[in-house]
Design a protein around this motif. Structure first.
Motif, PDB file in Angstrom:
ATOM      1  N   ILE A   1      -5.534 -12.934   3.178  1.00 18.61           N
ATOM      2  CA  ILE A   1      -6.514 -13.869   3.701  1.00 18.61           C
ATOM      3  C   ILE A   1      -7.085 -14.779   2.625  1.00 18.61           C
ATOM      4  CG2 ILE A   1      -8.735 -14.030   4.866  1.00 18.61           C
ATOM      5  CD1 ILE A   1      -8.103 -11.325   6.162  1.00 18.61           C
ATOM      6  N   ALA A   2      -7.367 -14.222   1.449  1.00 17.65           N
ATOM      7  CA  ALA A   2      -8.034 -15.012   0.422  1.00 17.65           C
ATOM      8  C   ALA A   2      -7.754 -14.445  -0.954  1.00 17.65           C
ATOM      9  CB  ALA A   2      -9.549 -15.040   0.665  1.00 17.65           C
TER      10      ALA A   2
ATOM     11  N   ALA B   1      -7.361 -10.500  -1.022  1.00 18.03           N
ATOM     12  CA  ALA B   1      -7.951  -9.812   0.120  1.00 18.03           C
ATOM     13  C   ALA B   1      -6.983  -9.838   1.284  1.00 18.03           C
ATOM     14  CB  ALA B   1      -9.261 -10.467   0.520  1.00 18.03           C
TER      15      ALA B   1
ATOM     16  N   ALA C   1      -6.122  -8.063   5.324  1.00 14.26           N
ATOM     17  CA  ALA C   1      -6.857  -7.815   6.558  1.00 14.26           C
ATOM     18  C   ALA C   1      -7.800  -6.631   6.391  1.00 14.26           C
ATOM     19  CB  ALA C   1      -5.884  -7.545   7.692  1.00 14.26           C
ATOM     20  N   GLY C   2      -9.004  -6.777   6.907  1.00 14.00           N
ATOM     21  CA  GLY C   2     -10.004  -5.736   6.745  1.00 14.00           C
ATOM     22  C   GLY C   2     -10.842  -5.935   5.516  1.00 14.00           C
ATOM     23  N   ASN C   3     -10.547  -6.985   4.763  1.00 12.64           N
ATOM     24  CA  ASN C   3     -11.325  -7.342   3.583  1.00 12.64           C
ATOM     25  C   ASN C   3     -11.107  -6.405   2.416  1.00 12.64           C
ATOM     26  OD1 ASN C   3     -12.934  -9.413   2.645  1.00 12.64           O
ATOM     27  ND2 ASN C   3     -14.816  -8.221   2.820  1.00 12.64           N
ATOM     28  N   LYS C   4     -10.076  -5.594   2.455  1.00 14.48           N
ATOM     29  CA  LYS C   4      -9.779  -4.733   1.320  1.00 14.48           C
ATOM     30  C   LYS C   4      -9.245  -5.595   0.185  1.00 14.48           C
ATOM     31  CE  LYS C   4      -6.169  -1.414   0.072  1.00 14.48           C
ATOM     32  NZ  LYS C   4      -5.059  -0.599   0.630  1.00 14.48           N
ATOM     33  N   LEU C   5      -9.848  -5.468  -0.973  1.00 13.60           N
ATOM     34  CA  LEU C   5      -9.428  -6.225  -2.139  1.00 13.60           C
ATOM     35  C   LEU C   5      -8.497  -5.417  -3.023  1.00 13.60           C
ATOM     36  CD1 LEU C   5     -12.594  -8.121  -3.441  1.00 13.60           C
ATOM     37  CD2 LEU C   5     -10.682  -9.009  -2.143  1.00 13.60           C
ATOM     38  N   THR C   6      -7.409  -6.054  -3.437  1.00 20.87           N
ATOM     39  CA  THR C   6      -6.523  -5.471  -4.435  1.00 20.87           C
ATOM     40  C   THR C   6      -6.716  -6.253  -5.723  1.00 20.87           C
ATOM     41  OG1 THR C   6      -4.901  -4.821  -2.765  1.00 20.87           O
ATOM     42  CG2 THR C   6      -4.126  -4.992  -5.040  1.00 20.87           C
ATOM     43  N   PHE C   7      -7.054  -5.546  -6.790  1.00 21.59           N
ATOM     44  CA  PHE C   7      -7.368  -6.181  -8.061  1.00 21.59           C
ATOM     45  C   PHE C   7      -6.229  -6.046  -9.059  1.00 21.59           C
ATOM     46  CE2 PHE C   7     -11.870  -7.219  -7.782  1.00 21.59           C
ATOM     47  CZ  PHE C   7     -12.293  -6.468  -6.703  1.00 21.59           C
TER      48      PHE C   7
ATOM     49  N   PHE D   1     -17.151  -0.172   0.361  1.00 23.40           N
ATOM     50  CA  PHE D   1     -15.901   0.094  -0.341  1.00 23.40           C
ATOM     51  C   PHE D   1     -16.190   0.938  -1.584  1.00 23.40           C
ATOM     52  CE2 PHE D   1     -13.249  -3.123   1.789  1.00 23.40           C
ATOM     53  CZ  PHE D   1     -14.217  -3.894   2.390  1.00 23.40           C
TER      54      PHE D   1
ATOM     55  N   TYR E   1     -14.366   1.910  -5.313  1.00 23.00           N
ATOM     56  CA  TYR E   1     -13.326   1.618  -6.285  1.00 23.00           C
ATOM     57  C   TYR E   1     -13.540   2.481  -7.520  1.00 23.00           C
ATOM     58  CZ  TYR E   1     -11.734  -2.577  -3.821  1.00 23.00           C
ATOM     59  OH  TYR E   1     -11.208  -3.442  -2.896  1.00 23.00           O
TER      60      TYR E   1
ATOM     61  N   LEU F   1      -9.349  -1.970 -11.631  1.00 20.52           N
ATOM     62  CA  LEU F   1     -10.116  -1.589 -10.442  1.00 20.52           C
ATOM     63  C   LEU F   1      -9.155  -1.079  -9.376  1.00 20.52           C
ATOM     64  CD1 LEU F   1     -12.729  -4.482 -10.194  1.00 20.52           C
ATOM     65  CD2 LEU F   1     -13.249  -2.061 -10.328  1.00 20.52           C
TER      66      LEU F   1
ATOM     67  N   TYR G   1     -12.571   2.763   2.239  1.00 20.79           N
ATOM     68  CA  TYR G   1     -13.642   1.940   2.751  1.00 20.79           C
ATOM     69  C   TYR G   1     -14.028   2.292   4.168  1.00 20.79           C
ATOM     70  CZ  TYR G   1     -11.144  -1.670   5.601  1.00 20.79           C
ATOM     71  OH  TYR G   1     -10.446  -2.370   6.548  1.00 20.79           O
TER      72      TYR G   1
ATOM     73  N   ARG H   1     -16.113   0.835   7.756  1.00 20.89           N
ATOM     74  CA  ARG H   1     -16.616  -0.304   8.514  1.00 20.89           C
ATOM     75  C   ARG H   1     -17.505   0.241   9.614  1.00 20.89           C
ATOM     76  NH1 ARG H   1     -12.183  -2.758  11.883  1.00 20.89           N
ATOM     77  NH2 ARG H   1     -11.291  -3.314   9.869  1.00 20.89           N
TER      78      ARG H   1
ATOM     79  N   THR I   1     -15.869  -7.996   7.770  1.00 22.89           N
ATOM     80  CA  THR I   1     -14.657  -7.293   7.355  1.00 22.89           C
ATOM     81  C   THR I   1     -13.376  -7.996   7.743  1.00 22.89           C
ATOM     82  OG1 THR I   1     -14.662  -6.022   9.398  1.00 22.89           O
ATOM     83  CG2 THR I   1     -15.776  -5.045   7.513  1.00 22.89           C
TER      84      THR I   1
ATOM     85  N   ALA J   1     -12.456 -11.998   4.799  1.00 20.12           N
ATOM     86  CA  ALA J   1     -12.447 -12.020   3.342  1.00 20.12           C
ATOM     87  C   ALA J   1     -13.785 -12.473   2.773  1.00 20.12           C
ATOM     88  CB  ALA J   1     -11.324 -12.915   2.819  1.00 20.12           C
TER      89      ALA J   1
END
Lengths: 112, 115
Positions: A32-33, A94, A96-102, B33, B35, B43, B48, B50, B98, B101
């Motif tokens: 998404i972003a 980001a 779906a679900g807003n989970k971020l992978t860094f 969330f 981490y 990270l 997480y 919701r 959620t 983003a």
């Protein structure tokens, strides 16, 4: 799954000179972003830039980044580094679900 | 707005002991969330929630890690039988939405040291 690659562990730059941090990614899901987060010493990570539009330049606090989906990249740049820019920088995506992978992070050290 | 609050800031445990980490998200945020931050891995996503429901725990080591969110004002991360490799900074973050983003707001973290 998603992955983010930051190739430099440490970038050292002289104050006033340009700095560039590389970020490439792989994703098999709907992404998404894209973000850059910055973490100053003894502080929490905080968002620096966000983008979800291909080929559009995003700017904040003198930093800029352009998402290039053709090359799966979202590099961070600044034309003139300041001492206060010394920090740890994370690229993230980001899904779906807003989970971020860094990514693993790039430490920037700006020298006088 | 006090931001995301994590307690304790530092925790030292002996190998084999239990550690419970606490997180209070920003009021009104619906997603929380967890981490883990290390120099080697950066990270790493753990899990997480919701609206208090567990959504994705794919990053959690299954045997000894567990997380809960009993109400909208706090979440806990519990590590049983801690091992030296669990030493890290554990970060909690919350966001207001959620599905689009939205920015994650991080707490200052709990630094866990396992001796």
């Amino acid at each position: 799954g998603d992955s983010v690659t930051q190739t430099e562990g440490l970038v050292t730059v002289t104050e006033g000179l340009p700095v560039k941090l590389n970020c490439t990614y792989q994703t098999t899901y709907l992404t998404i972003a894209f973000f850059w987060y910055v973490q100053y010493l003894n502080e929490a990570p905080q968002v620096l830039l966000r983008s979800s539009t291909d080929n559009k330049r995003t700017e904040h606090q003198g930093f800029h980044a352009t998402l290039h989906k053709s090359s799966s990249s979202f590099h961070l740049q600044k034309s003139s580094a300041q001492l206060s820019d010394s920090a740890l920088y994370y690229c993230a995506l980001a899904s779906a679900g807003n989970k971020l992978t860094f990514g693993i992070g790039t430490r920037v050290l700006v020298r006088p | 707005n006090a931001g995301v609050i994590q307690t304790p800031r530092h925790k030292v445990t002996g190998k084999g002991q239990e550690a419970t980490l606490w997180c209070e998200p920003i009021s009104g945020h619906s997603a929380v969330f967890w981490y883990r931050q290390t120099i080697v891995q950066g990270l790493e996503f753990l899990t997480y929630f919701r609206n208090q429901a567990p959504i994705d725990d794919s990053g959690m080591p299954k045997e000894r890690f567990s997380a809960q969110m009993p109400n909208q004002s706090h979440s806990t991360l519990k590590i049983q039988s801690t091992q030296p490799q669990d030493s890290a900074v554990y970060l909690c973050a919350s966001s207001s939405r959620t599905s689009s983003a939205e920015t994650l707001y991080f707490g200052s973290g709990t630094r866990l040291t396992v001796l």
